[in-house]
Write an enzyme that holds these catalytic residues in place. Structure first.
Site, PDB file in Angstrom:
ATOM      1  N   HIS A  80      -3.356   7.805  11.491  1.00  0.00           N
ATOM      2  CA  HIS A  80      -3.697   6.538  12.121  1.00  0.00           C
ATOM      3  C   HIS A  80      -3.462   5.423  11.106  1.00  0.00           C
ATOM      4  O   HIS A  80      -3.970   5.458   9.986  1.00  0.00           O
ATOM      5  CB  HIS A  80      -5.153   6.552  12.571  1.00  0.00           C
ATOM      6  CG  HIS A  80      -5.484   5.500  13.580  1.00  0.00           C
ATOM      7  ND1 HIS A  80      -5.411   4.152  13.296  1.00  0.00           N
ATOM      8  CD2 HIS A  80      -5.883   5.591  14.885  1.00  0.00           C
ATOM      9  CE1 HIS A  80      -5.764   3.469  14.363  1.00  0.00           C
ATOM     10  NE2 HIS A  80      -6.046   4.310  15.347  1.00  0.00           N
ATOM     11  N   ASP A  88       0.886   8.952  24.107  1.00  0.00           N
ATOM     12  CA  ASP A  88       0.392   7.909  25.005  1.00  0.00           C
ATOM     13  C   ASP A  88       1.570   7.306  25.749  1.00  0.00           C
ATOM     14  O   ASP A  88       2.724   7.369  25.284  1.00  0.00           O
ATOM     15  CB  ASP A  88      -0.329   6.823  24.210  1.00  0.00           C
ATOM     16  CG  ASP A  88      -1.760   7.216  23.865  1.00  0.00           C
ATOM     17  OD1 ASP A  88      -2.228   8.263  24.342  1.00  0.00           O
ATOM     18  OD2 ASP A  88      -2.407   6.472  23.089  1.00  0.00           O
ATOM     19  N   VAL A  89       1.288   6.666  26.865  1.00  0.00           N
ATOM     20  CA  VAL A  89       2.360   6.084  27.674  1.00  0.00           C
ATOM     21  C   VAL A  89       2.684   4.650  27.244  1.00  0.00           C
ATOM     22  O   VAL A  89       3.826   4.186  27.415  1.00  0.00           O
ATOM     23  CB  VAL A  89       1.999   6.123  29.172  1.00  0.00           C
ATOM     24  CG1 VAL A  89       0.838   5.175  29.487  1.00  0.00           C
ATOM     25  CG2 VAL A  89       3.210   5.815  30.032  1.00  0.00           C
ATOM     26  N   ASP A  90       1.716   3.940  26.657  1.00  0.00           N
ATOM     27  CA  ASP A  90       1.936   2.538  26.293  1.00  0.00           C
ATOM     28  C   ASP A  90       2.561   2.409  24.906  1.00  0.00           C
ATOM     29  O   ASP A  90       2.060   1.688  24.029  1.00  0.00           O
ATOM     30  CB  ASP A  90       0.631   1.737  26.391  1.00  0.00           C
ATOM     31  CG  ASP A  90      -0.506   2.358  25.611  1.00  0.00           C
ATOM     32  OD1 ASP A  90      -0.384   3.543  25.208  1.00  0.00           O
ATOM     33  OD2 ASP A  90      -1.518   1.675  25.403  1.00  0.00           O
ATOM     34  N   GLU A 132      -9.921  11.081  21.199  1.00  0.00           N
ATOM     35  CA  GLU A 132      -9.496  11.008  19.795  1.00  0.00           C
ATOM     36  C   GLU A 132     -10.575  11.553  18.857  1.00  0.00           C
ATOM     37  O   GLU A 132     -10.270  12.162  17.831  1.00  0.00           O
ATOM     38  CB  GLU A 132      -9.160   9.560  19.440  1.00  0.00           C
ATOM     39  CG  GLU A 132      -8.532   9.390  18.066  1.00  0.00           C
ATOM     40  CD  GLU A 132      -8.089   7.952  17.841  1.00  0.00           C
ATOM     41  OE1 GLU A 132      -6.926   7.637  18.177  1.00  0.00           O
ATOM     42  OE2 GLU A 132      -8.919   7.150  17.339  1.00  0.00           O
ATOM     43  N   PHE A 165       0.625  10.671  30.236  1.00  0.00           N
ATOM     44  CA  PHE A 165      -0.281  10.421  31.353  1.00  0.00           C
ATOM     45  C   PHE A 165      -0.194   8.952  31.755  1.00  0.00           C
ATOM     46  O   PHE A 165      -0.334   8.057  30.912  1.00  0.00           O
ATOM     47  CB  PHE A 165      -1.727  10.769  30.964  1.00  0.00           C
ATOM     48  CG  PHE A 165      -1.997  12.248  30.973  1.00  0.00           C
ATOM     49  CD1 PHE A 165      -2.830  12.814  31.926  1.00  0.00           C
ATOM     50  CD2 PHE A 165      -1.408  13.078  30.037  1.00  0.00           C
ATOM     51  CE1 PHE A 165      -3.070  14.180  31.955  1.00  0.00           C
ATOM     52  CE2 PHE A 165      -1.638  14.447  30.046  1.00  0.00           C
ATOM     53  CZ  PHE A 165      -2.469  14.999  31.004  1.00  0.00           C
ATOM     54  N   ALA A 166       0.071   8.732  33.031  1.00  0.00           N
ATOM     55  CA  ALA A 166       0.180   7.365  33.562  1.00  0.00           C
ATOM     56  C   ALA A 166      -0.695   7.272  34.803  1.00  0.00           C
ATOM     57  O   ALA A 166      -0.272   7.595  35.915  1.00  0.00           O
ATOM     58  CB  ALA A 166       1.627   7.030  33.894  1.00  0.00           C
TER      59      ALA A 166
END
Length: 386
Positions: free
Chosen positions: A258, A236-238, A328, A146-147
Site C-alpha cells: 500500500h 478493484d474495478v476503479d 482489506e 467486481f462491479a
C-alpha cells in the site's frame, strides 16, 4: 427279484445272472450311455471351440491395444523431447548480462523480505527470461473484478486498459462479478481472451458489497475457476492499467504494498486494533501493509485465502463487528500468518494523490522511487449508494 439275506450275496448274484436280469438291464442302458457319451463329447468340443475363439479375439484385441499404447508412448516421448529441445533452443538464444551479487538491481528500495520473498520493482527482473519460462507452461490467467451498483461505470475503461496491458501474449479470462450483466460492455479483445460474467446480488450497504468479494471468489474458485485457469489476479474495478503488467507478478501467493504506508513503522499501519475482531493485529506485529486493491496467486492459494477471510467476516458479523477497513483488514490478517511468496511494489497500484500527501506529510518522495507506474487508482467518485 429282491435280495434275500438268507441266500447270501454270492448266491444272490449268481441267481441274477442265471435269470438274465443283468443282461437285460445292460441292453436297455447301453443306448442311454452312448447318448450321454456323445452329448458329453459335443459339449467338450463346443467348449473348446468357444475357448479357442475367445483366445483368438482376446489376443487380437490385446495386440491392437498394445500397438496403440506403444504408438502413444512414442508420440509422448517425441513430444517431450521436442519440448525439452524447444526449451533449450529458446533459452540458448537469450542474451543478457550475467547477474552479479555485488551489483544489486536496485539500491534505493527493498527488494527482498526476511522470508526470502522478492519484492517486484521495475528494474529487478528480466521479462524476456520470465516470458520464455511461462510460455512453456501454456497457462491461462484469470483476472477477477467486481462491479456492483454504480461501479459498473468503471468497467469499460478497466477492460480496455487490461486488454491492452495485462498479460499480453497469454490466454486471459476476465471474470466480471456484477448485479447488472447488461451493463458489461461488449468489447473487441485480443485473441484467446474473453469476458465471463457472473451475476451476483448487491446490497444497500457498501460494506456488504465490498466484503462479499471474498465469499464469491472462494465459492467460484472451488467450483469452476480451478478448471479454467492456473492463476487468479484479483483487482478493484476503479483502476486503469497504463503500463505492461506481465508474468513477473505471478507466484503461488502475491500481495501489493500500500502506497500510503511504504517505509512506515508498523505501529501506524491501519490494522484492525480491536481484540474482539477476527482481523485484530497487535501493534508489535506486522511486516507490511498490503492494499486490498490487488492480490492473487494460484487458484488453490486464492481459494484458501478468500475462504479464510470470508469465515473471519462471518464470525465478526455474528458479533456485530465491522473491521476498520473491511475486507482489506482481513486480507492483512491472513497475510501476516500466511506469508506471500512474492510482493508487488506500489508501482502496481499507484495513486498520485497519496504520493503527494506522503511528500507533504513525511517528506518522502515516492515519485522518485516509482520508475514505471503500472496500474493507477482512479479518482474517487461520489455515488448515490455510498
Amino acid at each position: 427279484m429282491h435280495f434275500t439275506p438268507s441266500l447270501g450275496r454270492g448266491r444272490y448274484l449268481r441267481a441274477l445272472t442265471d435269470s438274465g436280469y443283468i443282461y437285460r438291464t445292460w441292453a436297455m442302458a447301453r443306448p442311454l450311455w452312448a447318448l450321454c457319451r456323445q452329448y458329453s463329447s459335443l459339449r467338450q468340443v463346443t467348449f473348446l471351440l468357444i475357448t479357442l475363439l475367445l483366445a483368438i479375439f482376446g489376443y487380437g484385441y490385446w495386440r491392437q491395444k498394445s500397438q496403440i499404447h506403444k504408438s502413444e508412448l512414442i508420440r509422448a516421448s517425441v513430444a517431450s523431447e521436442g519440448k525439452h529441445r524447444l526449451r533449450d533452443t529458446q533459452l540458448s538464444k537469450l542474451i543478457y548480462p550475467q547477474p552479479s551479487v555485488l551489483t544489486p538491481t536496485r539500491r534505493d528500495v527493498i527488494v527482498l523480505t526476511s522470508w526470502l520473498a522478492p519484492i517486484v520493482w521495475e528494474g529487478t527482473f528480466n521479462i524476456g527470461i520470465l516470458n520464455k519460462q511461462f510460455q512453456l507452461q501454456n497457462d491461462t490467467i484469470g483476472l477477477t473484478v467486481f462491479a456492483l451498483r454504480n461501479h459498473t461505470v468503471y468497467l469499460e475503461q478497466f477492460l480496455r486498459s487490461a486488454d491492452t496491458f495485462f498479460m499480453v501474449g497469454y490466454r486471459v479470462n476476465f471474470y466480471v462479478f456484477t448485479d447488472q450483466p447488461h451493463a458489461v460492455p461488449r468489447l473487441p479483445l485480443r485473441d484467446e481472451r474473453k469476458v465471463i460474467t457472473f451475476q451476483i446480488p448487491s446490497f444497500e450497504h457498501s460494506l456488504d458489497n465490498s466484503m462479499q468479494r471474498m465469499k464469491f471468489i472462494s465459492v467460484y474458485s472451488k467450483q469452476r475457476l480451478r478448471e479454467e485457469v492456473a492463476y487468479l489476479v484479483c483487482s478493484d474495478v476503479d483502476v486503469t492499467f497504463q503500463n505492461a503488467v506481465g508474468v513477473e507478478i505471478l507466484s503461488p501467493l502475491f500481495a501489493t504494498l500500500h502506497l500510503s504506508f511504504y517505509m512506515s513503522n508498523r505501529e501506524v499501519f491501519r490494522y484492525e486494533r480491536r481484540p474482539k475482531s477476527q482481523a485484530y493485529i497487535p501493534k508489535d506485529e506486522g511486516d507490511f501493509y498490503y492494499t486490498g486493491s490487488l492480490f492473487g496467486g494460484s487458484v488453490a492459494e486464492i481459494h484458501r485465502l478468500t475462504a479464510a477471510c470470508h469465515q473471519m467476516i462471518v464470525t465478526d458479523k455474528s458479533n456485530n463487528i465491522e473491521a476498520l477497513w473491511h475486507d482489506e483488514s482481513y486480507l492483512n490478517k491472513y497475510l501476516l500468518y500466511h506469508k506471500p511468496t512474492k510482493i508487488l511494489s506500489s508501482e502496481y497500484m499507484f495513486n498520485k494523490k497519496m504520493a503527494f500527501e506522503r511528500w507533504v506529510s513525511d517528506h518522502l518522495n515516492l515519485f522518485s522511487l516509482i520508475r514505471n507506474a503500472k496500474i493507477l487508482e482512479l479518482p474517487e467518485k461520489r455515488h448515490a449508494d455510498t
